[in-house]
Design a protein around this motif. Structure first.
Motif, PDB file in Angstrom:
ATOM      1  N   GLY A 528       0.889  -1.089   0.080  1.00 17.14           N
ATOM      2  CA  GLY A 528      -0.182  -0.291   0.204  1.00 17.14           C
ATOM      3  C   GLY A 528       1.084   1.305  -0.102  1.00 17.14           C
ATOM      4  O   GLY A 528       0.466   2.485  -0.143  1.00 17.14           O
ATOM      5  N   TYR A 529       2.218   1.373  -0.261  1.00 10.33           N
ATOM      6  CA  TYR A 529       2.668   2.354  -0.423  1.00 10.33           C
ATOM      7  C   TYR A 529       3.350   2.941   1.290  1.00 10.33           C
ATOM      8  O   TYR A 529       3.194   4.471   1.138  1.00 10.33           O
ATOM      9  N   ARG A 530       2.815   2.616   2.188  1.00 10.69           N
ATOM     10  CA  ARG A 530       2.795   3.101   3.082  1.00 10.69           C
ATOM     11  C   ARG A 530       4.266   3.023   3.864  1.00 10.69           C
ATOM     12  O   ARG A 530       5.213   3.809   4.540  1.00 10.69           O
ATOM     13  N   ASP A 531       5.677   2.267   3.240  1.00  9.59           N
ATOM     14  CA  ASP A 531       6.957   2.662   4.466  1.00  9.59           C
ATOM     15  C   ASP A 531       7.598   2.061   2.771  1.00  9.59           C
ATOM     16  O   ASP A 531       7.500   1.960   1.747  1.00  9.59           O
ATOM     17  N   ALA A 532       8.884   3.557   3.087  1.00 11.64           N
ATOM     18  CA  ALA A 532      10.093   2.640   1.662  1.00 11.64           C
ATOM     19  C   ALA A 532      11.041   2.907   2.658  1.00 11.64           C
ATOM     20  O   ALA A 532      11.262   3.848   3.334  1.00 11.64           O
ATOM     21  N   TRP A 533      12.176   1.727   2.393  1.00 11.59           N
ATOM     22  CA  TRP A 533      12.946   1.444   3.550  1.00 11.59           C
ATOM     23  C   TRP A 533      14.213   1.636   2.066  1.00 11.59           C
ATOM     24  O   TRP A 533      14.325   1.522   0.868  1.00 11.59           O
ATOM     25  N   GLY A 544      20.476   3.335   7.136  1.00  9.92           N
ATOM     26  CA  GLY A 544      19.613   2.109   7.624  1.00  9.92           C
ATOM     27  C   GLY A 544      18.470   3.918   7.364  1.00  9.92           C
ATOM     28  O   GLY A 544      19.080   4.822   7.980  1.00  9.92           O
ATOM     29  N   VAL A 545      17.376   3.515   6.287  1.00 13.39           N
ATOM     30  CA  VAL A 545      16.515   4.711   5.930  1.00 13.39           C
ATOM     31  C   VAL A 545      14.935   4.002   5.809  1.00 13.39           C
ATOM     32  O   VAL A 545      14.542   3.496   5.071  1.00 13.39           O
ATOM     33  N   TRP A 546      14.401   4.536   6.824  1.00 16.56           N
ATOM     34  CA  TRP A 546      12.534   4.599   6.168  1.00 16.56           C
ATOM     35  C   TRP A 546      12.060   6.534   6.410  1.00 16.56           C
ATOM     36  O   TRP A 546      12.247   7.160   6.456  1.00 16.56           O
ATOM     37  N   VAL A 547      11.265   5.953   5.089  1.00 12.14           N
ATOM     38  CA  VAL A 547      10.308   7.025   4.564  1.00 12.14           C
ATOM     39  C   VAL A 547       8.334   7.017   4.979  1.00 12.14           C
ATOM     40  O   VAL A 547       8.612   5.720   3.711  1.00 12.14           O
ATOM     41  N   GLY A 548       7.491   7.312   4.928  1.00 13.49           N
ATOM     42  CA  GLY A 548       6.540   7.429   5.444  1.00 13.49           C
ATOM     43  C   GLY A 548       6.292   8.058   5.744  1.00 13.49           C
ATOM     44  O   GLY A 548       6.499   9.262   6.266  1.00 13.49           O
ATOM     45  N   ARG A 549       4.788   8.009   6.203  1.00 12.61           N
ATOM     46  CA  ARG A 549       3.635   9.175   7.035  1.00 12.61           C
ATOM     47  C   ARG A 549       3.875   8.270   8.248  1.00 12.61           C
ATOM     48  O   ARG A 549       3.658   6.904   8.547  1.00 12.61           O
ATOM     49  N   PRO A 550       3.939   9.411   9.761  1.00 10.85           N
ATOM     50  CA  PRO A 550       3.671   8.510  10.708  1.00 10.85           C
ATOM     51  C   PRO A 550       2.788   7.477  11.203  1.00 10.85           C
ATOM     52  O   PRO A 550       2.387   7.262  11.995  1.00 10.85           O
ATOM     53  N   ASP A 551       1.323   8.303  10.079  1.00 10.44           N
ATOM     54  CA  ASP A 551       0.604   7.645  11.128  1.00 10.44           C
ATOM     55  C   ASP A 551       0.251   6.632  10.360  1.00 10.44           C
ATOM     56  O   ASP A 551      -1.023   6.005  10.113  1.00 10.44           O
ATOM     57  N   GLY A 552       0.875   6.191   9.015  1.00  7.08           N
ATOM     58  CA  GLY A 552       0.890   4.801   8.172  1.00  7.08           C
ATOM     59  C   GLY A 552       0.009   5.143   7.388  1.00  7.08           C
ATOM     60  O   GLY A 552      -0.982   3.551   6.408  1.00  7.08           O
ATOM     61  N   PRO A 554      -1.039   5.334   3.533  1.00  8.02           N
ATOM     62  CA  PRO A 554      -0.431   5.303   2.672  1.00  8.02           C
ATOM     63  C   PRO A 554      -0.006   6.281   1.927  1.00  8.02           C
ATOM     64  O   PRO A 554      -0.738   7.777   1.956  1.00  8.02           O
ATOM     65  N   VAL A 555       0.610   6.181   0.675  1.00 11.28           N
ATOM     66  CA  VAL A 555       0.796   8.120   0.228  1.00 11.28           C
ATOM     67  C   VAL A 555       2.354   7.385  -1.227  1.00 11.28           C
ATOM     68  O   VAL A 555       3.145   6.430  -1.644  1.00 11.28           O
ATOM     69  N   PRO A 556       0.793   7.233  -2.252  1.00 10.52           N
ATOM     70  CA  PRO A 556       0.713   6.842  -3.415  1.00 10.52           C
ATOM     71  C   PRO A 556       2.370   7.108  -4.571  1.00 10.52           C
ATOM     72  O   PRO A 556       2.523   8.028  -4.497  1.00 10.52           O
ATOM     73  N   GLY A 557       2.930   5.772  -5.286  1.00 13.86           N
ATOM     74  CA  GLY A 557       4.028   6.008  -5.457  1.00 13.86           C
ATOM     75  C   GLY A 557       5.613   6.292  -4.724  1.00 13.86           C
ATOM     76  O   GLY A 557       6.175   6.728  -4.681  1.00 13.86           O
ATOM     77  N   LEU A 558       5.332   6.094  -2.955  1.00 13.57           N
ATOM     78  CA  LEU A 558       6.359   6.508  -2.468  1.00 13.57           C
ATOM     79  C   LEU A 558       7.253   5.222  -2.758  1.00 13.57           C
ATOM     80  O   LEU A 558       6.175   3.372  -1.965  1.00 13.57           O
TER      81      LEU A 558
END
Length: 701
Positions: A528-533, A544-552, A554-558
């Protein structure tokens, strides 16, 4: 009459002396009682300081104000303060500091003479020790006669209990500099934005002048008064030939600051965690490197802003050999509420996407049924009701195993996981120190290979740090306790398997801003494009790198490759150091092309798949069946329990292995009775004379 007169004079003298003795005794008694009423020196209260968080090299990361809002930082004059400032301070305030016993009679005499000749107080005659006594007790009338006597008494007490260096350090921590600033370090940081280790003449003279009248010379309110006071210090130093007129003139031309700077807040999440762990420690030393932390925090902030609203970034850097955390960026901005800045995303449990795949391949290499140059099928496949698909919904057919990992193909990874075993992967990662979080009341399954499990960025980075360490991990450490490091290394995988995985990941195609072949790395994108690692390593550190929204949300295209990998490569570039090569191949590593591999390693076989070796029927375990449950009768004792193993095909002799350990050979009837292992999952492998093998996984009850 002449004899009587001397007697009368003697009696009068004796009476006067007796009266003086009584007065002296009474005064001494009263003075002693008054001194006793002062009570003990309030040293414990005076030594209270703001809690400070420092990095591995002693650099200040963050300080916390005291309960009453004051900033008072611990200080050591020899380590933390420019010697020229100390010399200037003593020359101006207390020239005989090193030799007097707390009170300087010469200074008091000079002050008394100035009071008589000029009619007002010109200088107080106070020594540094007397000023410290005043700061420790803060009497209401600092310049009253009783206050001065009190300071003298306390100064003598201080000199008896502390040495000169301790007295100077305590003064430098308590001296007022206006507002809620106390001590040389707080003042230097607030006014100049730096530690007082290196001060210009203008800065040193200003810091000497401010404590004399801290509120009327506050730089943020009365800069012109502070300027004039600084210049008077310089003029006196010129008159005493301690500073040249040219240097003083240059210092006078320097403007004074008019605004306070913010106290440093580096690594706020790590600092908060440290102070909650060690509540009463005045100084807490972390393993972090302030220089690295300082360049990674703006990287996270800038990239989060570029990626869009509400997106946060977490970054962690680990020293491979020690497991020490070198940098931790918990969010894109600690005070950015729109990105939940105070939530530490390096410790948040999230879906890892494809980032667990290297450990699936590692266990497959360890088991010896596949090699980086082996061929594996990337075609539609179904495991019961589960049918994994590649991210781009396409298939590449037959590919080398190393390319399947480098391109993060889903189907080959799940096929290998089916052979390795989900429970075994889960157990091995937990054994290596990672805390995997499965959905409630759910056992490890094949979906965990594609992110169907929860893990934190710090645990994921710790696992990756074990690859350049040839399969050994260490629990992460962030607080340095000064004692012996008692952390034990944990096993992730066999050294050869770890080296093979690292070597394969070194060939992963880099993102657009990266150069290939410098770091080994892997990316991942959760459902669901919630986490990019993206996690990468060289021979020295793992980031290590994490990208996303803290509230979980989805971010389309992430996607990990486009969102997280560029940040990873920039993070390595900002370390300021060239990548360190990975370890050389350990003993026993098989380096060969596919054509030169042993026949069983040339192509991956799924469990139960038959492969013919010449005209002979391929080796196949007939009993027990893969995935079956075996009920073992232990009623007559554990030594009486046996489990049969039967095979078909293959070339004798054949060896039976249980969980990787040999338990004997198959007999002429192509079977063997073995002692079953304890309850739980067991991996049963049979290898024949030609090197062909078959494996089943059963559950013993």
């Amino acid at each position: 009459m002449s004899g009587i007169e001397p007697d009368r004079k003697i009696r009068r003298a004796v009476g006067i002396l007796a009266t003086l003795a009584v007065i002296t005794l009474c005064f001494s008694t009263a003075f002693a009682a008054w001194v006793s009423s002062l009570g003990p020196l309030p040293l414990a209260e005076a030594r209270k300081v703001s809690t400070t968080i420092i990095d591995r090299n002693g650099k200040l990361l963050r300080a916390y104000a005291m309960a009453d809002g004051r900033w008072r930082l611990p200080v050591d004059a020899k380590k933390d303060v420019d010697p020229s400032y100390v010399d200037l301070l003593l020359a101006y305030e207390d020239q005989r500091f090193r030799v007097h016993g707390g009170v300087d009679p010469w200074a008091l005499g000079r002050a008394a003479y100035q009071l008589v000749t000029r009619g007002h107080i010109v200088s107080g005659g106070s020594t540094i020790t007397m000023q410290l006594a005043r700061l420790m007790e803060e009497p209401a009338h600092h310049r009253s006669l009783s206050a001065k006597i009190r300071q003298i008494v306390r100064a003598i007490e201080i000199e008896r209990q502390l040495d000169k260096d301790q007295i100077l350090n305590l003064y430098l921590a308590l001296a007022p500099f206006g507002g809620n600033l106390e001590g040389i370090r707080a003042a230097s940081i607030a006014y100049f934005g730096k530690e007082p280790k290196r001060l210009s003449l203008a800065e040193a003279a200003l810091l000497v002048a401010l404590p004399q009248s801290p509120e009327t010379r506050r730089l943020d309110r009365y800069p012109e008064r502070a300027h004039a006071a600084r210049d008077r210090v310089l003029d006196r130093m010129v008159s005493e030939h301690r500073v040249t007129a040219e240097d003083a003139a240059q210092a006078k031309a320097t403007p004074v600051p008019t605004l306070r700077k913010q106290m440093p807040i580096l690594a706020p999440h790590s600092s908060d965690q440290a102070i909650s762990t060690l509540k009463d420690e005045p100084v807490i030393k972390l393993t972090l490197d302030a220089s690295l932390q300082k360049v990674l925090e703006p990287l996270a902030r800038d990239r989060a802003v570029a990626l869009g609203p509400n997106i946060s970034v977490g970054i962690i850097a680990i020293e491979n050999a020690t497991g020490d955390v070198l940098a931790r960026v918990g969010s894109a901005g600690y005070f950015d509420a729109s990105r939940a800045g105070q939530v530490d995303m390096t410790r948040a449990v999230r879906s890892p996407g494809s980032t667990l795949k290297p450990f699936i391949y590692g266990l497959a290499f360890e088991d010896g049924f596949v090699h980086p140059e082996s061929l594996i099928e990337d075609r539609p496949i179904r495991f019961g009701s589960y049918a994994p698909e590649n991210f781009d919904l396409t298939y590449q057919g037959t590919v080398p195993v190393k390319r399947a990992l480098q391109q993060s193909l889903n189907v080959p990874a799940i096929a290998l996981l089916d052979r390795v075993g989900s429970s075994r992967l889960s157990a091995r990662l937990k054994q290596a120190g990672a805390n995997l979080v499965l959905p409630k009341e759910e056992a490890p399954g094949l979906a965990m290979g594609l992110g169907g499990v929860g893990v934190t960025l710090q645990d994921l980075a710790m696992l990756y740090a074990g690859l350049p360490q040839l399969g050994s991990t260490k629990p992460l450490r962030e607080i340095m306790d000064g004692g012996r490091d008692v952390r034990e290394t944990m096993r992730l995988m066999d050294p050869v398997a770890a080296w093979q995985v690292a070597n394969v990941l070194m060939g992963t195609p880099p993102p657009e801003n990266g150069v290939g072949g410098r770091i080994a790395f892997k990316t991942g994108t959760s459902y669901g494009y919630r986490d990019a690692w993206s996690v990468g390593f060289d021979g020295r550190i793992t980031i290590g790198v994490w990208v996303g929204r803290p509230d979980g949300a989805p971010v389309p295209g992430l996607i990990g490759r486009s969102a997280a990998a560029p940040i990873l490569f920039d993070a390595f570039a900002r370390t300021g150091k060239l990548p360190v090569p990975l370890p050389k191949a350990p003993k026993g590593a098989l380096i060969a092309t596919n054509a030169k591999l042993p026949l069983p390693l040339r192509r991956f076989r799924a469990i139960g798949e038959l492969v013919r070796t010449g005209r002979e029927q391929a080796l196949h375990i007939q009993f027990p069946l893969n995935g079956s449950r075996i009920d073992v009768d232990r009623s007559d004792g554990p030594d009486a329990a046996v489990m049969p193993v039967r095979v078909a095909g293959g070339a004798v002799p054949m060896t039976v292995l249980v969980n990787g350990r040999s338990v004997g050979e198959i007999d002429g009837r192509r079977q063997r009775l073995i002692d079953p292992p304890g309850p739980g999952f067991a991996r049963l492998t049979v290898i024949d004379a030609a090197g062909a093998a078959d494996t089943v996984v059963v559950r013993i009850q």
